[in-house]
Scaffold this motif. Sequence first.
Motif, PDB file in Angstrom:
ATOM      1  N   LEU A   1       0.782  -1.135   0.050  1.00 34.68           N
ATOM      2  CA  LEU A   1       0.089  -0.111  -0.021  1.00 34.68           C
ATOM      3  C   LEU A   1       0.953   1.386  -0.014  1.00 34.68           C
ATOM      4  CD1 LEU A   1      -2.679   1.417   0.328  1.00 34.68           C
ATOM      5  CD2 LEU A   1      -2.388   1.107   2.576  1.00 34.68           C
ATOM      6  N   VAL A   2       1.844   1.208   1.056  1.00 31.97           N
ATOM      7  CA  VAL A   2       2.714   2.499   1.046  1.00 31.97           C
ATOM      8  C   VAL A   2       3.551   2.565  -0.143  1.00 31.97           C
ATOM      9  CG1 VAL A   2       4.748   3.409   2.399  1.00 31.97           C
ATOM     10  CG2 VAL A   2       2.833   2.577   3.681  1.00 31.97           C
ATOM     11  N   ASP A   3       3.850   1.799  -0.857  1.00 37.68           N
ATOM     12  CA  ASP A   3       4.980   1.832  -2.255  1.00 37.68           C
ATOM     13  C   ASP A   3       3.748   2.206  -3.245  1.00 37.68           C
ATOM     14  OD1 ASP A   3       7.218   0.916  -0.450  1.00 37.68           O
ATOM     15  OD2 ASP A   3       7.324  -0.832  -1.572  1.00 37.68           O
ATOM     16  N   ALA A   4       2.633   1.547  -3.346  1.00 37.18           N
ATOM     17  CA  ALA A   4       1.907   2.208  -4.421  1.00 37.18           C
ATOM     18  C   ALA A   4       1.474   3.645  -4.159  1.00 37.18           C
ATOM     19  CB  ALA A   4       0.552   1.179  -4.325  1.00 37.18           C
ATOM     20  N   PHE A   5       1.304   3.751  -2.934  1.00 39.45           N
ATOM     21  CA  PHE A   5       0.735   5.254  -2.828  1.00 39.45           C
ATOM     22  C   PHE A   5       1.916   6.312  -2.941  1.00 39.45           C
ATOM     23  CE2 PHE A   5       0.703   8.505   0.760  1.00 39.45           C
ATOM     24  CZ  PHE A   5      -0.199   9.449   0.235  1.00 39.45           C
ATOM     25  N   TYR A   6       3.100   6.018  -2.634  1.00 36.42           N
ATOM     26  CA  TYR A   6       4.100   6.812  -2.824  1.00 36.42           C
ATOM     27  C   TYR A   6       4.677   6.988  -4.320  1.00 36.42           C
ATOM     28  CZ  TYR A   6       4.168   8.501   1.687  1.00 36.42           C
ATOM     29  OH  TYR A   6       3.785   9.214   3.183  1.00 36.42           O
ATOM     30  N   THR A   7       4.430   5.894  -5.112  1.00 38.22           N
ATOM     31  CA  THR A   7       4.452   5.814  -6.558  1.00 38.22           C
ATOM     32  C   THR A   7       3.679   6.816  -7.096  1.00 38.22           C
ATOM     33  OG1 THR A   7       5.408   3.696  -6.451  1.00 38.22           O
ATOM     34  CG2 THR A   7       4.218   4.462  -8.558  1.00 38.22           C
ATOM     35  N   ARG A   8       2.567   6.986  -6.663  1.00 38.08           N
ATOM     36  CA  ARG A   8       1.442   7.911  -7.102  1.00 38.08           C
ATOM     37  C   ARG A   8       1.891   9.139  -6.854  1.00 38.08           C
ATOM     38  NH1 ARG A   8      -2.326   3.682  -6.833  1.00 38.08           N
ATOM     39  NH2 ARG A   8      -3.637   3.667  -8.661  1.00 38.08           N
ATOM     40  N   ILE A   9       2.375   9.371  -5.699  1.00 33.69           N
ATOM     41  CA  ILE A   9       2.853  10.722  -5.066  1.00 33.69           C
ATOM     42  C   ILE A   9       3.883  11.307  -6.152  1.00 33.69           C
ATOM     43  CG2 ILE A   9       4.433  11.928  -3.363  1.00 33.69           C
ATOM     44  CD1 ILE A   9       1.325  11.492  -2.470  1.00 33.69           C
ATOM     45  N   ASN A  10       4.773  10.160  -6.468  1.00 37.41           N
ATOM     46  CA  ASN A  10       5.992  10.853  -7.237  1.00 37.41           C
ATOM     47  C   ASN A  10       5.699  10.997  -8.735  1.00 37.41           C
ATOM     48  OD1 ASN A  10       8.509  11.118  -5.885  1.00 37.41           O
ATOM     49  ND2 ASN A  10       8.008   9.282  -4.956  1.00 37.41           N
TER      50      ASN A  10
ATOM     51  N   GLN B   1      -5.795  15.879  -2.718  1.00 36.93           N
ATOM     52  CA  GLN B   1      -5.110  15.075  -3.644  1.00 36.93           C
ATOM     53  C   GLN B   1      -4.349  13.949  -2.960  1.00 36.93           C
ATOM     54  OE1 GLN B   1      -5.550  14.950  -6.661  1.00 36.93           O
ATOM     55  NE2 GLN B   1      -3.557  14.294  -7.714  1.00 36.93           N
ATOM     56  N   TRP B   2      -3.654  14.212  -1.768  1.00 38.67           N
ATOM     57  CA  TRP B   2      -3.283  13.366  -0.945  1.00 38.67           C
ATOM     58  C   TRP B   2      -4.136  12.140  -0.888  1.00 38.67           C
ATOM     59  CZ3 TRP B   2      -3.808  11.263   3.950  1.00 38.67           C
ATOM     60  CH2 TRP B   2      -2.832  10.466   4.419  1.00 38.67           C
ATOM     61  N   LEU B   3      -5.397  12.634  -0.218  1.00 42.57           N
ATOM     62  CA  LEU B   3      -6.331  11.278   0.036  1.00 42.57           C
ATOM     63  C   LEU B   3      -6.822  10.661  -1.072  1.00 42.57           C
ATOM     64  CD1 LEU B   3      -7.956  10.439   2.584  1.00 42.57           C
ATOM     65  CD2 LEU B   3      -9.434  12.188   1.932  1.00 42.57           C
TER      66      LEU B   3
ATOM     67  N   ALA C   1      -6.971   5.812  -4.046  1.00 46.79           N
ATOM     68  CA  ALA C   1      -6.832   4.935  -5.338  1.00 46.79           C
ATOM     69  C   ALA C   1      -5.966   3.670  -5.025  1.00 46.79           C
ATOM     70  CB  ALA C   1      -6.153   5.888  -6.241  1.00 46.79           C
ATOM     71  N   SER C   2      -4.789   4.157  -4.405  1.00 47.06           N
ATOM     72  CA  SER C   2      -3.680   2.971  -4.053  1.00 47.06           C
ATOM     73  C   SER C   2      -4.409   1.847  -3.276  1.00 47.06           C
ATOM     74  CB  SER C   2      -2.585   3.624  -3.110  1.00 47.06           C
ATOM     75  OG  SER C   2      -1.916   4.379  -3.939  1.00 47.06           O
ATOM     76  N   ALA C   3      -5.242   2.125  -2.217  1.00 52.45           N
ATOM     77  CA  ALA C   3      -6.065   0.976  -1.360  1.00 52.45           C
ATOM     78  C   ALA C   3      -7.085   0.577  -2.175  1.00 52.45           C
ATOM     79  CB  ALA C   3      -6.584   1.917  -0.151  1.00 52.45           C
ATOM     80  N   ASP C   4      -7.712   1.196  -3.075  1.00 52.69           N
ATOM     81  CA  ASP C   4      -8.838   0.594  -3.837  1.00 52.69           C
ATOM     82  C   ASP C   4      -8.038  -0.528  -4.992  1.00 52.69           C
ATOM     83  OD1 ASP C   4     -10.789   1.644  -2.389  1.00 52.69           O
ATOM     84  OD2 ASP C   4     -11.154   3.250  -4.167  1.00 52.69           O
ATOM     85  N   GLU C   5      -7.080  -0.077  -5.626  1.00 52.57           N
ATOM     86  CA  GLU C   5      -6.098  -0.912  -6.572  1.00 52.57           C
ATOM     87  C   GLU C   5      -5.841  -2.143  -5.943  1.00 52.57           C
ATOM     88  OE1 GLU C   5      -2.630  -0.281  -9.404  1.00 52.57           O
ATOM     89  OE2 GLU C   5      -2.206   0.374  -7.450  1.00 52.57           O
ATOM     90  N   LEU C   6      -5.407  -2.290  -4.824  1.00 53.96           N
ATOM     91  CA  LEU C   6      -4.997  -3.391  -4.063  1.00 53.96           C
ATOM     92  C   LEU C   6      -5.631  -4.328  -3.373  1.00 53.96           C
ATOM     93  CD1 LEU C   6      -1.452  -1.980  -3.379  1.00 53.96           C
ATOM     94  CD2 LEU C   6      -1.929  -3.411  -5.071  1.00 53.96           C
ATOM     95  N   PHE C   7      -6.741  -3.567  -2.420  1.00 50.12           N
ATOM     96  CA  PHE C   7      -7.381  -4.212  -1.450  1.00 50.12           C
ATOM     97  C   PHE C   7      -8.814  -3.738  -1.342  1.00 50.12           C
ATOM     98  CE2 PHE C   7      -3.166  -3.152   0.040  1.00 50.12           C
ATOM     99  CZ  PHE C   7      -2.415  -4.490   0.040  1.00 50.12           C
ATOM    100  N   ALA C   8      -9.510  -4.809  -0.914  1.00 52.01           N
ATOM    101  CA  ALA C   8     -10.929  -4.415  -0.545  1.00 52.01           C
ATOM    102  C   ALA C   8     -11.410  -5.465   0.961  1.00 52.01           C
ATOM    103  CB  ALA C   8     -11.892  -5.214  -1.586  1.00 52.01           C
ATOM    104  N   GLY C   9     -12.193  -4.860   1.635  1.00 55.30           N
ATOM    105  CA  GLY C   9     -12.845  -5.484   2.874  1.00 55.30           C
ATOM    106  C   GLY C   9     -12.608  -4.567   3.902  1.00 55.30           C
TER     107      GLY C   9
ATOM    108  N   ALA D   1      -7.069   7.351   7.052  1.00 61.84           N
ATOM    109  CA  ALA D   1      -6.347   8.468   6.033  1.00 61.84           C
ATOM    110  C   ALA D   1      -7.108   9.771   5.901  1.00 61.84           C
ATOM    111  CB  ALA D   1      -6.133   7.972   4.516  1.00 61.84           C
ATOM    112  N   GLN D   2      -8.647   9.469   5.648  1.00 60.50           N
ATOM    113  CA  GLN D   2      -9.269  10.747   5.940  1.00 60.50           C
ATOM    114  C   GLN D   2      -9.072  11.764   7.064  1.00 60.50           C
ATOM    115  OE1 GLN D   2     -11.984  11.966   3.385  1.00 60.50           O
ATOM    116  NE2 GLN D   2     -12.305  13.701   5.047  1.00 60.50           N
TER     117      GLN D   2
END
Length: 131
Positions: A18-27, A85-87, A92-100, A110-111
């Motif tokens: 999750l963190v890696d996907a999120f910071y990839t998006r940030i970058n 945008q951060w949120l 988007a990162s969470a939804d791409e990888l996980f559900a539940g 995060a909100q």
Amino acid sequence: MAASSLPDLRTEADIVSLVDAFYTRINEDALLRPIFNDVARVDWAAHLPIMYDFWSSVLLGTSRYKGRPFAKHFPLPIQAAHFQQWLALFRASADELFAGPKAAEAKVKAQHIAAMFEHRMKPNPLSLLPD
């Protein structure tokens, strides 16, 4: 992958994903990339393990994170659009990888984090402190 076939967020490896996907998006983001890289000059090799500990503490209750994040963010030139945008990128990162339930909890947390930081960083017209 359809949301129903995604796993829930449960493990340390999930936190790293999750963190890696999120910071990839940030970058890759035109609004946030300059704040992280040009203004804050984030050392990603040092920052990412801290973020793994932070989110592990928040979502898995590991209590590994011992930092004080607000002080590091306060001097940055960030406004409501940056928090939004951060949120959006986090969701988007969470939804791409996980559900539940735990993935949903991650987005709620995060909100709350974004709202609290945004609130604390707004100038307070009632403040007795000089600008």
